[in-house]
Write a protein that holds these residues in place. Structure first.
Motif, PDB file in Angstrom:
ATOM      1  N   LEU A  16       0.812  -1.212   0.000  1.00 57.32           N
ATOM      2  CA  LEU A  16       0.000   0.000   0.000  1.00 57.32           C
ATOM      3  C   LEU A  16       0.853   1.273   0.000  1.00 57.32           C
ATOM      4  O   LEU A  16       0.632   2.183  -0.802  1.00 57.32           O
ATOM      5  N   TYR A  17       1.816   1.331   0.902  1.00 58.03           N
ATOM      6  CA  TYR A  17       2.526   2.583   1.130  1.00 58.03           C
ATOM      7  C   TYR A  17       3.906   2.641   0.480  1.00 58.03           C
ATOM      8  O   TYR A  17       4.517   3.707   0.422  1.00 58.03           O
ATOM      9  N   GLY A  18       4.383   1.497  -0.017  1.00 53.08           N
ATOM     10  CA  GLY A  18       5.748   1.471  -0.538  1.00 53.08           C
ATOM     11  C   GLY A  18       6.736   1.284   0.592  1.00 53.08           C
ATOM     12  O   GLY A  18       6.371   1.262   1.776  1.00 53.08           O
ATOM     13  N   TYR A  19       8.018   1.166   0.263  1.00 52.16           N
ATOM     14  CA  TYR A  19       9.009   0.957   1.319  1.00 52.16           C
ATOM     15  C   TYR A  19      10.372   1.493   0.897  1.00 52.16           C
ATOM     16  O   TYR A  19      10.659   1.705  -0.276  1.00 52.16           O
ATOM     17  N   LYS A  20      11.190   1.734   1.937  1.00 51.93           N
ATOM     18  CA  LYS A  20      12.569   2.169   1.726  1.00 51.93           C
ATOM     19  C   LYS A  20      13.487   0.948   1.716  1.00 51.93           C
ATOM     20  O   LYS A  20      13.194  -0.075   2.323  1.00 51.93           O
ATOM     21  N   LYS A  21      14.554   1.087   1.013  1.00 47.31           N
ATOM     22  CA  LYS A  21      15.544   0.017   0.973  1.00 47.31           C
ATOM     23  C   LYS A  21      15.986  -0.319   2.402  1.00 47.31           C
ATOM     24  O   LYS A  21      16.279   0.573   3.208  1.00 47.31           O
ATOM     25  N   GLY A  22      15.992  -1.603   2.719  1.00 47.47           N
ATOM     26  CA  GLY A  22      16.415  -2.041   4.041  1.00 47.47           C
ATOM     27  C   GLY A  22      15.315  -2.031   5.082  1.00 47.47           C
ATOM     28  O   GLY A  22      15.555  -2.336   6.247  1.00 47.47           O
ATOM     29  N   ALA A  23      14.058  -1.695   4.682  1.00 52.99           N
ATOM     30  CA  ALA A  23      12.967  -1.628   5.654  1.00 52.99           C
ATOM     31  C   ALA A  23      12.658  -3.004   6.238  1.00 52.99           C
ATOM     32  O   ALA A  23      12.218  -3.115   7.382  1.00 52.99           O
ATOM     33  N   PHE A  24      12.923  -4.054   5.460  1.00 52.88           N
ATOM     34  CA  PHE A  24      12.721  -5.418   5.930  1.00 52.88           C
ATOM     35  C   PHE A  24      13.575  -6.341   5.069  1.00 52.88           C
ATOM     36  O   PHE A  24      14.139  -5.922   4.042  1.00 52.88           O
ATOM     37  N   THR A  25      13.678  -7.584   5.488  1.00 51.66           N
ATOM     38  CA  THR A  25      14.495  -8.544   4.740  1.00 51.66           C
ATOM     39  C   THR A  25      13.942  -8.709   3.335  1.00 51.66           C
ATOM     40  O   THR A  25      12.765  -8.999   3.148  1.00 51.66           O
ATOM     41  N   GLY A  26      14.773  -8.487   2.342  1.00 51.78           N
ATOM     42  CA  GLY A  26      14.352  -8.589   0.950  1.00 51.78           C
ATOM     43  C   GLY A  26      14.051  -7.256   0.323  1.00 51.78           C
ATOM     44  O   GLY A  26      13.860  -7.179  -0.899  1.00 51.78           O
ATOM     45  N   ALA A  27      14.007  -6.178   1.120  1.00 53.06           N
ATOM     46  CA  ALA A  27      13.767  -4.842   0.571  1.00 53.06           C
ATOM     47  C   ALA A  27      15.091  -4.273   0.066  1.00 53.06           C
ATOM     48  O   ALA A  27      15.759  -3.488   0.750  1.00 53.06           O
ATOM     49  N   ASP A  28      15.457  -4.669  -1.146  1.00 49.67           N
ATOM     50  CA  ASP A  28      16.759  -4.304  -1.693  1.00 49.67           C
ATOM     51  C   ASP A  28      16.761  -2.950  -2.390  1.00 49.67           C
ATOM     52  O   ASP A  28      17.835  -2.384  -2.660  1.00 49.67           O
ATOM     53  N   ILE A  29      15.586  -2.440  -2.722  1.00 45.69           N
ATOM     54  CA  ILE A  29      15.495  -1.145  -3.405  1.00 45.69           C
ATOM     55  C   ILE A  29      14.319  -0.352  -2.838  1.00 45.69           C
ATOM     56  O   ILE A  29      13.448  -0.909  -2.164  1.00 45.69           O
ATOM     57  N   ASP A  30      14.316   0.952  -3.087  1.00 46.50           N
ATOM     58  CA  ASP A  30      13.143   1.756  -2.754  1.00 46.50           C
ATOM     59  C   ASP A  30      12.014   1.412  -3.718  1.00 46.50           C
ATOM     60  O   ASP A  30      12.260   1.185  -4.912  1.00 46.50           O
ATOM     61  N   LYS A  31      10.772   1.379  -3.223  1.00 49.46           N
ATOM     62  CA  LYS A  31       9.644   1.044  -4.089  1.00 49.46           C
ATOM     63  C   LYS A  31       8.436   1.905  -3.748  1.00 49.46           C
ATOM     64  O   LYS A  31       8.121   2.126  -2.579  1.00 49.46           O
ATOM     65  N   GLU A  32       7.782   2.391  -4.817  1.00 45.49           N
ATOM     66  CA  GLU A  32       6.547   3.156  -4.648  1.00 45.49           C
ATOM     67  C   GLU A  32       5.401   2.201  -4.315  1.00 45.49           C
ATOM     68  O   GLU A  32       5.342   1.081  -4.813  1.00 45.49           O
ATOM     69  N   GLY A  33       4.467   2.666  -3.492  1.00 48.47           N
ATOM     70  CA  GLY A  33       3.299   1.859  -3.149  1.00 48.47           C
ATOM     71  C   GLY A  33       2.091   2.218  -4.015  1.00 48.47           C
ATOM     72  O   GLY A  33       2.165   3.092  -4.885  1.00 48.47           O
ATOM     73  N   LEU A  34       0.996   1.544  -3.753  1.00 51.34           N
ATOM     74  CA  LEU A  34      -0.205   1.765  -4.539  1.00 51.34           C
ATOM     75  C   LEU A  34      -0.814   3.138  -4.296  1.00 51.34           C
ATOM     76  O   LEU A  34      -1.459   3.701  -5.188  1.00 51.34           O
ATOM     77  N   ILE A  35      -0.600   3.682  -3.119  1.00 53.71           N
ATOM     78  CA  ILE A  35      -1.129   5.022  -2.840  1.00 53.71           C
ATOM     79  C   ILE A  35      -0.462   6.045  -3.749  1.00 53.71           C
ATOM     80  O   ILE A  35      -1.118   6.956  -4.276  1.00 53.71           O
ATOM     81  N   ALA A  36       0.826   5.893  -3.974  1.00 49.95           N
ATOM     82  CA  ALA A  36       1.527   6.802  -4.895  1.00 49.95           C
ATOM     83  C   ALA A  36       0.992   6.639  -6.314  1.00 49.95           C
ATOM     84  O   ALA A  36       0.830   7.620  -7.056  1.00 49.95           O
ATOM     85  N   LYS A  37       0.712   5.399  -6.715  1.00 47.49           N
ATOM     86  CA  LYS A  37       0.179   5.154  -8.063  1.00 47.49           C
ATOM     87  C   LYS A  37      -1.232   5.714  -8.218  1.00 47.49           C
ATOM     88  O   LYS A  37      -1.640   6.101  -9.322  1.00 47.49           O
ATOM     89  N   ALA A  38      -1.982   5.749  -7.108  1.00 45.60           N
ATOM     90  CA  ALA A  38      -3.363   6.256  -7.165  1.00 45.60           C
ATOM     91  C   ALA A  38      -3.438   7.760  -6.944  1.00 45.60           C
ATOM     92  O   ALA A  38      -4.534   8.332  -6.959  1.00 45.60           O
ATOM     93  N   ASP A  39      -2.305   8.424  -6.757  1.00 42.78           N
ATOM     94  CA  ASP A  39      -2.283   9.864  -6.496  1.00 42.78           C
ATOM     95  C   ASP A  39      -3.040  10.616  -7.588  1.00 42.78           C
ATOM     96  O   ASP A  39      -2.775  10.454  -8.781  1.00 42.78           O
ATOM     97  N   GLY A  40      -4.007  11.429  -7.173  1.00 39.37           N
ATOM     98  CA  GLY A  40      -4.812  12.177  -8.122  1.00 39.37           C
ATOM     99  C   GLY A  40      -6.074  11.458  -8.541  1.00 39.37           C
ATOM    100  O   GLY A  40      -6.914  12.026  -9.256  1.00 39.37           O
TER     101      GLY A  40
END
Length: 635
Positions: free
Chosen positions: A205-229
């Motif tokens: 939903l919200y996306g995550y920053k690199k290193g936020a959890f195991t396997g989070a190797d890159i920054d990623k946008e969430g669905l809320i960012a995709k639904a912006d507007g």
């Protein structure tokens, strides 16, 4: 204050005049004070102040491009600096078109513009103007409510059409805002997909920053960012954990959120939320979450909607299947009847699935038979067993079904029509074949003999009414002398005598009885002489429910010996009684023979009568309001 307001309005952008709310902020006043002040000065509101300029620009565009679409016209106006929705443009176009047709728009009187009125997306929903009318009004209000619409929660059982409503709301929003799907996105997220892993759900939903959890190797946008507007549709929102619901508060209240793993960075997002759930919202959603969703729309289950709407839904799905396989699909009357009345616990979603399975079985038989008619036949043998058993459901009203469907239907890949496949004289001849064919099909479905007889018996009365309806419609084309080439002379003589006797008992019986009996008995006599069995699964019920008609039919059957030299069996007497019953009642209206009178003291009876008539869809309840003295006098 008047001078200050005049100064502010004179300095405003004429293409986008200030609203009373915006003026109030500049003047540190309440909106109501500014509205009163503006009216005292005789100044129009912001929409009317802009209207002459906007109308002039539209007319200029139309004069050079009369065939421009509303969407492109809205874009052109935005390029000119107007902050305007497609809905507003559409309404103004209607006014301009009316002026053009009257010749009152000199600037473009020489041009005949062609403007297409907007097709309301909600009209694609069956029942939009009937059982779903209030729900549609709620949905439109949620989209149109200023400034950006309302967050909405759609509630209803599985398969009632929650996702469809959300999508139609989105299409309506696109239309009224005059935006494209790129400018106003629609993002769907099923909360159940990640219900067992709350951290992953929140990351989606919200996306995550690199290193936020195991396997989070890159920054990623969430669905809320995709639904912006645009709109974020949260299906099965009850599967969102409490912390997930709480994190949505920032989006709902302030349009802000944090990615998973972020602590100091806050992102902005303008997102309208439409959520859907099958569960009790009081028990499964946080009270603080519910309070933030002002619009709640509850969709009714399929069994709470009228039979007419269910029939239209069934037809829609068959049309889609016909288009999918690019073949005609023939559906017999009993199959349509079963689909109308069975207990469809999964609502519209299950109905669609069941029809697809039924069509698939019919298509398999079509392929195996290498049918040269290029028509897929869907009959009882194609239905799943839980549907065929639905005909035994005592809750449905046979009369209501017969009012809306009385024949087989053929669905074309791009159309639908009901085809009369039998000639006038074939109807009665086929009644025994229908019994035999249906019996075989139902046996193949694994039903017991008792269940089979009940189902066929229920269908027989409809078949008799269908015969009568068809002959009545074509009676003017029939000549009694024409029957001599089809019906045996002794049968004609017998039926003439039977008709004369029947009319002496049933005064309003017409010649329809003669034609029905002549064609029916002609077939019956042949079958008796050939030793073929006669079957009437409805016989016991005829004896019980129609004793007067059965008694008259028995009397008429005794005439057969003198003309035919044979005795008509009980099964045949039962059919004669069914024709007598149907024809005797064919001209009556239940509302003319049955009535209810409500008598009360005071102004109560009329209200009760109005509610009863409205709920039942009739006009058979009457009210009498009397004084207490008059009522006591009656006793």
């Amino acid at each position: 204050m008047q001078k200050k307001l005049l100064h502010i309005i004179n300095k405003e952008d004429k293409k986008n005049p200030l609203t009373d709310e915006q003026c109030a902020k500049k003047m540190s006043l309440n909106r109501s004070e500014v509205t009163q002040l503006r009216k005292s000065l005789g100044i129009p509101d912001s929409r009317d102040r802009r209207k002459p300029l906007l109308k002039k620009e539209i007319e200029e565009i139309l004069s050079t491009n009369p065939d421009i679409s509303e969407r492109k016209l809205t874009k052109e106006l935005k390029k000119l600096g107007f902050e305007v929705s497609r809905f507003t443009v559409s309404k103004l176009l209607e006014q301009i078109t009316t002026l053009i047709e009257k010749g009152d728009s000199p600037s473009i009187a020489h041009k005949k513009t062609r403007t297409k009125s907007l097709q309301d997306p909600f009209t694609s929903m069956i029942g939009w103007d009937k059982s779903l009318k209030i729900k549609v009004e709620q949905a439109k209000a949620a989209v149109l409510y200023p400034p950006n619409g309302l967050h909405t929660l759609i509630v209803g059982a599985t398969g009632v059409g929650k996702s469809e409503l959300a999508e139609v709301m989105y299409q309506f929003a696109l239309q009224v805002k005059g935006l494209t799907s790129e400018e106003f996105p629609f993002v769907v997220f099923n909360c159940a997909d990640y219900a067992e892993n709350p951290q992953l759900l929140l990351a989606q939903l919200y996306g995550y920053k690199k290193g936020a959890f195991t396997g989070a190797d890159i920054d990623k946008e969430g669905l809320i960012a995709k639904a912006d507007g645009g709109i974020l549709f949260l299906d099965e929102v009850h599967r969102l954990p409490p912390e997930g619901q709480e994190i949505l508060f920032q989006i709902i209240d302030k349009g802000k959120y944090r990615k998973l793993g972020e602590t100091n960075v806050v992102h902005d997002a303008k997102v309208k939320i439409i959520a859907a759930t099958t569960e009790d919202i009081e028990k499964n959603l946080l009270g603080t979450f519910r309070r933030r969703i002002p619009m709640v729309i509850e969709l009714p289950p399929l069994d709470a909607r009228p039979f007419e709407e269910r029939l239209e839904i069934i037809k829609l799905f068959f049309r889609k299947e016909a288009a999918r396989i690019n073949k005609k699909i023939f559906v017999d009357y009993n199959t349509m009847r079963a689909l109308l009345v069975y207990d469809c616990v999964g609502n519209i979603g299950q109905l669609k699935s069941d029809i697809q399975v039924t069509c698939a079985r019919g298509f398999l038989k079509y392929v195996a038979a290498d049918d040269v008619n290029d028509t897929v036949t869907v009959d009882f043998a194609c239905l799943p067993i839980h549907i065929t058993k639905g005909l035994l459901n005592s809750k449905w009203d046979r009369g209501s079904i017969e009012k809306i469907i009385s024949d087989d239907i053929i669905f074309l890949p791009n159309a639908i029509y009901t085809e009369e496949r039998e000639s006038i004289y074939d109807f009665s001849e086929n009644i025994y074949k229908t019994i035999e064919d249906d019996y075989q099909k139902l046996q193949n479905s694994g039903l017991s003999n008792d269940m089979i007889e009940q189902i066929i018996g229920e269908g027989l009365e409809a078949k008799v009414k269908k015969i009568i309806k068809h002959i009545t419609k074509n009676k003017d084309k029939l000549q009694k002398q024409d029957l001599s080439s089809i019906v045996k002379p002794e049968v004609i003589s017998l039926v003439q005598d039977m008709t004369k006797r029947a009319k002496s008992v049933i005064k309003d019986l017409d010649d329809t009885f003669f034609y029905c009996m002549a064609t029916h008995l002609n077939t019956s006599v042949d079958r008796i002489k050939e030793g073929k069995p006669l079957s009437n699964p409805y016989l016991d019920r005829v004896k019980t429910d129609y004793p007067d008609e059965y008694g008259l039919a028995k009397e008429l059957s005794q005439l057969a010996g003198g003309y035919l030299g044979l005795e008509l069996p009980e099964e045949e007497i039962g059919f004669i009684a069914m024709y007598l019953r149907a024809l005797a009642n064919s001209g009556s209206n239940p509302q003319e023979t049955i009535g209810i009178v409500i008598v009360t003291h005071g102004n109560v009876a009329q209200g009760m009568a109005n509610v009863a008539n409205m709920l039942l869809g009739v006009d058979m309840v009457r009210a009498v309001e009397m004084s207490s003295k008059a009522i006591s006098g009656l006793s």
